[in-house]
Design an enzyme around this catalytic site. Structure first.
Site: not given
Length: 144
Positions: A9-10, A17, A22, A72, A75, A78, A85, A96, A98-100, A105, A109
């Site tokens: 999402p997002n 954003r 990001y 990625n 949200a 988390h 699963d 996995e 993540h950009i940040s 944070r 997160r």
């Protein structure tokens, strides 16, 4: 070799954003650079704001010739036991990303529901996290 980059999402809003977190690059730009850098690799990209669609795409990747997934989950990282699963239910290596740096944070997160199901985790390198994820999959493939 086929690699799937999946975004939750997002992440369709990359480039606009929260650029302080990001960056200003878009996912389209990132994928273009990856395809140029790794012309021998078929790189597919999928994004959805819907948890079930991400699970469906991951399950489809397990049967469509995909070697591995750079994920990625946004949200859902988390919160999603269902995504955890799904990752465990497929035989694909999942990295996995993540950009940040999620550990710098908000507290919520700092815990990933999906990390235990993934082969590895990369975070904090901006859009370059995706390149590092692709390289991790390529190294796994070459080491087999």
């Amino acid at each position: 070799m086929k690699i799937l980059i999946m975004n939750g999402p997002n992440l369709n809003l990359l480039g606009t954003r929260e650029p302080g977190i990001y960056g200003t690059g878009t996912m389209s730009e990132c994928v273009t650079v990856l395809r140029e850098r790794y012309p021998e690799v078929e790189i597919d990209c999928y994004q959805s704001n819907v948890e079930g669609f991400l699970i469906d795409r991951l399950q489809a990747a397990a049967t469509d010739g995909t070697y591995g997934v750079v994920l990625n989950a946004g949200a859902y990282t988390h919160t999603s036991v269902a995504l955890h699963d799904a990752i465990r239910s497929v035989s694909l290596p999942v990295i996995e990303v993540h950009i940040s740096n999620v550990h710098c944070r908000e507290e919520f997160r700092r815990h990933s529901m999906i990390s235990p199901a993934c082969r590895g985790v990369i975070c904090g390198f901006g859009l370059d996290s995706y390149r590092l994820g692709v390289e991790a999959l390529l190294k796994m493939y070459l080491d087999e």
